[in-house]
Design a protein around this motif. Structure first.
Motif, PDB file in Angstrom:
ATOM      1  N   LEU A  11       5.513  -0.027   5.971  1.00  0.00           N
ATOM      2  CA  LEU A  11       6.261  -0.598   4.850  1.00  0.00           C
ATOM      3  C   LEU A  11       6.700   0.462   3.855  1.00  0.00           C
ATOM      4  CD1 LEU A  11       4.166  -3.838   4.197  1.00  0.00           C
ATOM      5  CD2 LEU A  11       6.476  -3.721   5.137  1.00  0.00           C
ATOM      6  N   ILE A  12       5.831   1.443   3.579  1.00  0.00           N
ATOM      7  CA  ILE A  12       6.210   2.450   2.584  1.00  0.00           C
ATOM      8  C   ILE A  12       7.217   3.433   3.156  1.00  0.00           C
ATOM      9  CG2 ILE A  12       4.413   4.181   3.021  1.00  0.00           C
ATOM     10  CD1 ILE A  12       4.129   4.346  -0.068  1.00  0.00           C
ATOM     11  N   VAL A  13       7.144   3.706   4.465  1.00  0.00           N
ATOM     12  CA  VAL A  13       8.124   4.596   5.078  1.00  0.00           C
ATOM     13  C   VAL A  13       9.523   3.998   4.989  1.00  0.00           C
ATOM     14  CG1 VAL A  13       8.934   5.459   7.324  1.00  0.00           C
ATOM     15  CG2 VAL A  13       6.592   5.879   6.605  1.00  0.00           C
ATOM     16  N   HIS A  14       9.630   2.685   5.219  1.00  0.00           N
ATOM     17  CA  HIS A  14      10.947   2.045   5.226  1.00  0.00           C
ATOM     18  C   HIS A  14      11.353   1.519   3.854  1.00  0.00           C
ATOM     19  CE1 HIS A  14      11.768   2.168   9.585  1.00  0.00           C
ATOM     20  NE2 HIS A  14      10.455   2.282   9.651  1.00  0.00           N
ATOM     21  N   ALA A  15      10.393   1.420   2.941  1.00  0.00           N
ATOM     22  CA  ALA A  15      10.685   1.110   1.529  1.00  0.00           C
ATOM     23  C   ALA A  15      11.590  -0.109   1.361  1.00  0.00           C
ATOM     24  CB  ALA A  15      11.317   2.326   0.845  1.00  0.00           C
ATOM     25  N   LYS A  16      11.372  -1.134   2.180  1.00  0.00           N
ATOM     26  CA  LYS A  16      12.222  -2.318   2.105  1.00  0.00           C
ATOM     27  C   LYS A  16      11.522  -3.499   1.433  1.00  0.00           C
ATOM     28  CE  LYS A  16      14.865  -1.306   6.331  1.00  0.00           C
ATOM     29  NZ  LYS A  16      15.192  -1.768   7.714  1.00  0.00           N
ATOM     30  N   HIS A  17      10.214  -3.504   1.449  1.00  0.00           N
ATOM     31  CA  HIS A  17       9.488  -4.690   0.983  1.00  0.00           C
ATOM     32  C   HIS A  17       8.359  -4.280   0.038  1.00  0.00           C
ATOM     33  CE1 HIS A  17      11.627  -6.915   4.100  1.00  0.00           C
ATOM     34  NE2 HIS A  17      11.258  -5.976   4.956  1.00  0.00           N
ATOM     35  N   PRO A  18       8.677  -3.817  -1.167  1.00  0.00           N
ATOM     36  CA  PRO A  18       7.619  -3.365  -2.092  1.00  0.00           C
ATOM     37  C   PRO A  18       6.637  -4.471  -2.449  1.00  0.00           C
ATOM     38  CG  PRO A  18       9.766  -3.532  -3.193  1.00  0.00           C
ATOM     39  CD  PRO A  18      10.023  -3.658  -1.745  1.00  0.00           C
ATOM     40  N   ALA A  19       7.114  -5.715  -2.558  1.00  0.00           N
ATOM     41  CA  ALA A  19       6.207  -6.810  -2.898  1.00  0.00           C
ATOM     42  C   ALA A  19       5.217  -7.065  -1.760  1.00  0.00           C
ATOM     43  CB  ALA A  19       7.006  -8.084  -3.185  1.00  0.00           C
ATOM     44  N   ARG A  20       5.694  -7.010  -0.504  1.00  0.00           N
ATOM     45  CA  ARG A  20       4.799  -7.187   0.645  1.00  0.00           C
ATOM     46  C   ARG A  20       3.790  -6.049   0.711  1.00  0.00           C
ATOM     47  NH1 ARG A  20       8.090  -7.700   6.004  1.00  0.00           N
ATOM     48  NH2 ARG A  20       5.966  -7.787   6.854  1.00  0.00           N
ATOM     49  N   LEU A  21       4.241  -4.837   0.420  1.00  0.00           N
ATOM     50  CA  LEU A  21       3.345  -3.687   0.438  1.00  0.00           C
ATOM     51  C   LEU A  21       2.218  -3.868  -0.574  1.00  0.00           C
ATOM     52  CD1 LEU A  21       2.537  -0.807   1.259  1.00  0.00           C
ATOM     53  CD2 LEU A  21       4.182   0.034  -0.433  1.00  0.00           C
ATOM     54  N   LEU A  22       2.569  -4.240  -1.795  1.00  0.00           N
ATOM     55  CA  LEU A  22       1.550  -4.432  -2.826  1.00  0.00           C
ATOM     56  C   LEU A  22       0.597  -5.561  -2.458  1.00  0.00           C
ATOM     57  CD1 LEU A  22       3.074  -3.990  -6.402  1.00  0.00           C
ATOM     58  CD2 LEU A  22       1.058  -2.879  -5.415  1.00  0.00           C
ATOM     59  N   ALA A  23       1.124  -6.643  -1.857  1.00  0.00           N
ATOM     60  CA  ALA A  23       0.270  -7.769  -1.470  1.00  0.00           C
ATOM     61  C   ALA A  23      -0.758  -7.337  -0.428  1.00  0.00           C
ATOM     62  CB  ALA A  23       1.125  -8.902  -0.923  1.00  0.00           C
ATOM     63  N   VAL A  24      -0.337  -6.530   0.534  1.00  0.00           N
ATOM     64  CA  VAL A  24      -1.263  -6.041   1.556  1.00  0.00           C
ATOM     65  C   VAL A  24      -2.294  -5.103   0.938  1.00  0.00           C
ATOM     66  CG1 VAL A  24      -1.475  -4.634   3.647  1.00  0.00           C
ATOM     67  CG2 VAL A  24       0.369  -6.315   3.465  1.00  0.00           C
ATOM     68  N   LEU A  25      -1.833  -4.181   0.100  1.00  0.00           N
ATOM     69  CA  LEU A  25      -2.738  -3.196  -0.487  1.00  0.00           C
ATOM     70  C   LEU A  25      -3.749  -3.835  -1.432  1.00  0.00           C
ATOM     71  CD1 LEU A  25      -0.362  -0.172  -1.147  1.00  0.00           C
ATOM     72  CD2 LEU A  25      -1.952  -0.534   0.747  1.00  0.00           C
ATOM     73  N   ARG A  26      -3.381  -4.923  -2.077  1.00  0.00           N
ATOM     74  CA  ARG A  26      -4.328  -5.591  -2.973  1.00  0.00           C
ATOM     75  C   ARG A  26      -5.436  -6.292  -2.187  1.00  0.00           C
ATOM     76  NH1 ARG A  26      -3.801  -6.306  -8.158  1.00  0.00           N
ATOM     77  NH2 ARG A  26      -4.619  -8.444  -8.121  1.00  0.00           N
ATOM     78  N   LYS A  27      -5.187  -6.574  -0.899  1.00  0.00           N
ATOM     79  CA  LYS A  27      -6.263  -7.091  -0.054  1.00  0.00           C
ATOM     80  C   LYS A  27      -7.212  -5.965   0.356  1.00  0.00           C
ATOM     81  CE  LYS A  27      -3.673 -11.021   1.734  1.00  0.00           C
ATOM     82  NZ  LYS A  27      -3.121 -11.709   2.927  1.00  0.00           N
ATOM     83  N   LEU A  28      -6.676  -4.757   0.454  1.00  0.00           N
ATOM     84  CA  LEU A  28      -7.525  -3.597   0.721  1.00  0.00           C
ATOM     85  C   LEU A  28      -8.253  -3.149  -0.537  1.00  0.00           C
ATOM     86  CD1 LEU A  28      -5.124  -1.378   2.898  1.00  0.00           C
ATOM     87  CD2 LEU A  28      -6.957  -2.854   3.698  1.00  0.00           C
ATOM     88  N   ALA A  29      -7.564  -3.227  -1.665  1.00  0.00           N
ATOM     89  CA  ALA A  29      -8.113  -2.745  -2.939  1.00  0.00           C
ATOM     90  C   ALA A  29      -7.822  -3.788  -4.014  1.00  0.00           C
ATOM     91  CB  ALA A  29      -7.479  -1.401  -3.303  1.00  0.00           C
ATOM     92  N   PRO A  30      -8.700  -4.801  -4.172  1.00  0.00           N
ATOM     93  CA  PRO A  30      -8.450  -5.882  -5.138  1.00  0.00           C
ATOM     94  C   PRO A  30      -8.264  -5.396  -6.569  1.00  0.00           C
ATOM     95  CG  PRO A  30     -10.241  -6.455  -3.646  1.00  0.00           C
ATOM     96  CD  PRO A  30      -9.925  -5.012  -3.409  1.00  0.00           C
ATOM     97  N   ASP A  31      -8.790  -4.201  -6.899  1.00  0.00           N
ATOM     98  CA  ASP A  31      -8.677  -3.681  -8.256  1.00  0.00           C
ATOM     99  C   ASP A  31      -7.344  -2.976  -8.498  1.00  0.00           C
ATOM    100  OD1 ASP A  31      -9.339  -1.709  -6.427  1.00  0.00           O
ATOM    101  OD2 ASP A  31     -10.526  -0.539  -7.849  1.00  0.00           O
ATOM    102  N   LEU A  32      -6.460  -2.979  -7.510  1.00  0.00           N
ATOM    103  CA  LEU A  32      -5.174  -2.309  -7.659  1.00  0.00           C
ATOM    104  C   LEU A  32      -4.307  -3.062  -8.677  1.00  0.00           C
ATOM    105  CD1 LEU A  32      -3.657   0.114  -6.262  1.00  0.00           C
ATOM    106  CD2 LEU A  32      -2.510  -1.614  -4.861  1.00  0.00           C
ATOM    107  N   PRO A  33      -3.756  -2.372  -9.683  1.00  0.00           N
ATOM    108  CA  PRO A  33      -2.915  -3.063 -10.682  1.00  0.00           C
ATOM    109  C   PRO A  33      -1.696  -3.710 -10.028  1.00  0.00           C
ATOM    110  CG  PRO A  33      -3.520  -0.854 -11.426  1.00  0.00           C
ATOM    111  CD  PRO A  33      -3.934  -0.943  -9.992  1.00  0.00           C
ATOM    112  N   GLU A  34      -1.259  -4.851 -10.576  1.00  0.00           N
ATOM    113  CA  GLU A  34      -0.126  -5.568 -10.002  1.00  0.00           C
ATOM    114  C   GLU A  34       1.179  -4.789 -10.129  1.00  0.00           C
ATOM    115  OE1 GLU A  34       0.208  -9.523 -11.418  1.00  0.00           O
ATOM    116  OE2 GLU A  34      -1.821 -10.104 -10.826  1.00  0.00           O
ATOM    117  N   ASP A  35       1.256  -3.892 -11.093  1.00  0.00           N
ATOM    118  CA  ASP A  35       2.479  -3.107 -11.282  1.00  0.00           C
ATOM    119  C   ASP A  35       2.293  -1.669 -10.792  1.00  0.00           C
ATOM    120  OD1 ASP A  35       0.664  -2.436 -13.217  1.00  0.00           O
ATOM    121  OD2 ASP A  35       2.143  -2.241 -14.826  1.00  0.00           O
TER     122      ASP A  35
END
Length: 455
Positions: A205-229
């Motif tokens: 997702l980050i290589v293709h930079a097309k879906h930033p919202a999907r990327l953040l949603a996935v990463l927040r499952k890996l790191a729940p403390d990740l800020p929403e912004d």
């Protein structure tokens, strides 16, 4: 005040291997479990099909070959496509294809229809494997990446082994089509499960930079403390150059390693399929009862499963290609010893176990190392083409064995010849290790000179 940039590579690599990553690994393991079941299905039902259709068993040879050709095409096609559209959609599409084609196989009424359907089934199966490997590897931290991929891949061996037990009961109670009905419905159900719960690779997702919202949603499952912004930055691994094409496998000084990887996959799978295809026949011809020969041959997969579980941690802790070279040389020794074991059941079981530990464990290790070798932008292509080239070896291996048996080679010389491919694979692995070490030293010198010039 804007949030500081977060390095994706560090976010994955420096955190524990958490529950969500374990879930992704387990789901991929379930998918390749079904892949293993369906890949071996035609072998389990072949005798029943011969009886039901009233054909000679040799008539099924093209059907077996069609499955392997389909697996080859699926790997060669599915890997590059996944580097363009994503691991998740290609993996799910592959499951839908092999599930639907397996269902259709239950209604096949001729060798021709079986051949076409198994070819199409193989294409779907071939699309699944490189993407399950890539997806598992891209969620796992670097320190346990080989282990995660190899444990996930055990699902394939379990599917192939347990499928035999299930097939025996299904054929007895419901007839041979029931094997393909079960082998079709389960992947379709798993495809629905994957569509609902399997995420896309954050590295993709980050290589293709097309879906930033999907990327953040996935990463927040890996790191729940990740800020929403949070702002996510590419790490070194995913920022490497590469475009989703086969030519990219030879760019940026990757050509030599790519060719050597192909040699490893071709030789390793050639030897694996040589052994799995002809071991029962050779052992039986030596004077051992057929049921005993089948039990002894099962040690190949038992050894392979234990090798897979053991070697993953080894590859994560020591120079991996050097370790792979040692494993393949160990395989060569074990294969030679199989030919020297004569009719001793205990010695045959021990040597075949050792061969499985090294050959099967080495091949699954090679899958993991191929995923580690290429940057995210071309990882699917790299793994898919390595598997595709290897599948060609899997077609050649049984053919070579058949020719040697037709020439009446004795077991000692037959297995000495069988040790040659894994010896070549071992030499190729040692060569990759030397190339990687030399390039690392050159890069360290370049960095040191740059720092010195800056001062």
């Amino acid at each position: 005040m804007p949030q500081p940039s977060i390095d994706l590579r560090a976010l994955i690599d420096e955190r524990p291997f958490g529950r969500y990553q374990i879930f992704v690994t387990a789901l991929c393991g379930l998918i390749v479990f079904l892949d293993g079941f369906d890949t071996q299905a035609i072998g389990y039902v072949a005798p029943a099909i011969v009886h039901a259709l009233g054909i000679d068993r040799s008539a099924l040879s093209p059907v077996f070959s069609a499955s392997l050709v389909g697996l080859t095409l699926g790997a060669l096609i599915g890997g590059p496509v996944s580097d363009r559209v994503g691991r998740r959609p290609v993996l799910i599409a592959g499951m839908l294809i092999f599930g639907a084609m397996s269902l259709a196989t239950a209604f096949a009424s001729s060798v021709t229809s079986l051949l076409v359907l198994r070819l199409l089934t193989g294409i779907g199966l071939g699309c699944v494997m490189p993407n399950a490997i890539a997806l598992t590897g891209e969620f796992a931290p670097a320190r346990v990446r080989s282990t995660a991929i190899m444990v996930m891949f055990c699902g394939f061996s379990l599917g192939a082994a347990l499928g035999g037990l299930a097939a025996a009961g299904l054929i007895r109670d419901y007839g041979w089509p029931s094997v393909f009905i079960v082998g079709g419905l389960l992947p379709l159900a798993a495809a629905l499960l994957a569509w609902r719960h399997l995420p896309e690779s954050p590295r993709f997702l980050i290589v293709h930079a097309k879906h930033p919202a999907r990327l953040l949603a996935v990463l927040r499952k890996l790191a729940p403390d990740l800020p929403e912004d949070a702002r996510i930055d590419s790490g070194v691994d995913v920022h490497a150059k590469g475009h989703a094409s086969v030519s990219a496998l030879f760019a940026d000084k990757r050509g030599r390693i790519t060719v050597l990887l192909w040699v490893i996959f071709f030789m390793s799978l050639m030897d694996l399929y040589f052994l799995s295809s002809w071991l029962p026949t050779v052992i039986h011809d030596a004077g051992i009862a057929l049921d005993t020969a089948a039990i002894i041959t099962s040690m190949l997969q038992i050894g392979g499963t234990l090798g897979t579980l053991t070697l993953g941690r080894v590859f994560d802790r020591v120079p991996p290609f050097k370790a792979l070279g040692v494993v393949y040389l160990g395989a060569a020794v074990c294969v030679v010893l199989v030919g020297l074991a004569g009719t001793s059941v205990s010695v045959l079981a021990a040597t075949i176990f050792g061969a499985g530990f090294c050959v099967v464990g080495g091949q699954i290790g090679a899958n993991a190392l191929a995923a580690r070798t290429y940057p995210t932008a071309i990882r699917g292509t790299g793994v898919g083409w390595a598997l595709g080239i290897g599948r060609i070896g899997s077609i050649v291996g049984p053919m070579v064995g058949g020719v040697l048996l037709a020439l009446h080679w004795d077991p000692q010389h037959l297995f000495m010849m069988a040790a040659v491919p894994v010896t070549i694979a071992g030499v190729a692995a040692f060569t990759i290790s030397a190339v990687v070490q030399r390039e690392a030293k050159l890069e360290a010198r370049r960095v040191a000179r740059t720092a010195s010039d800056a001062v």
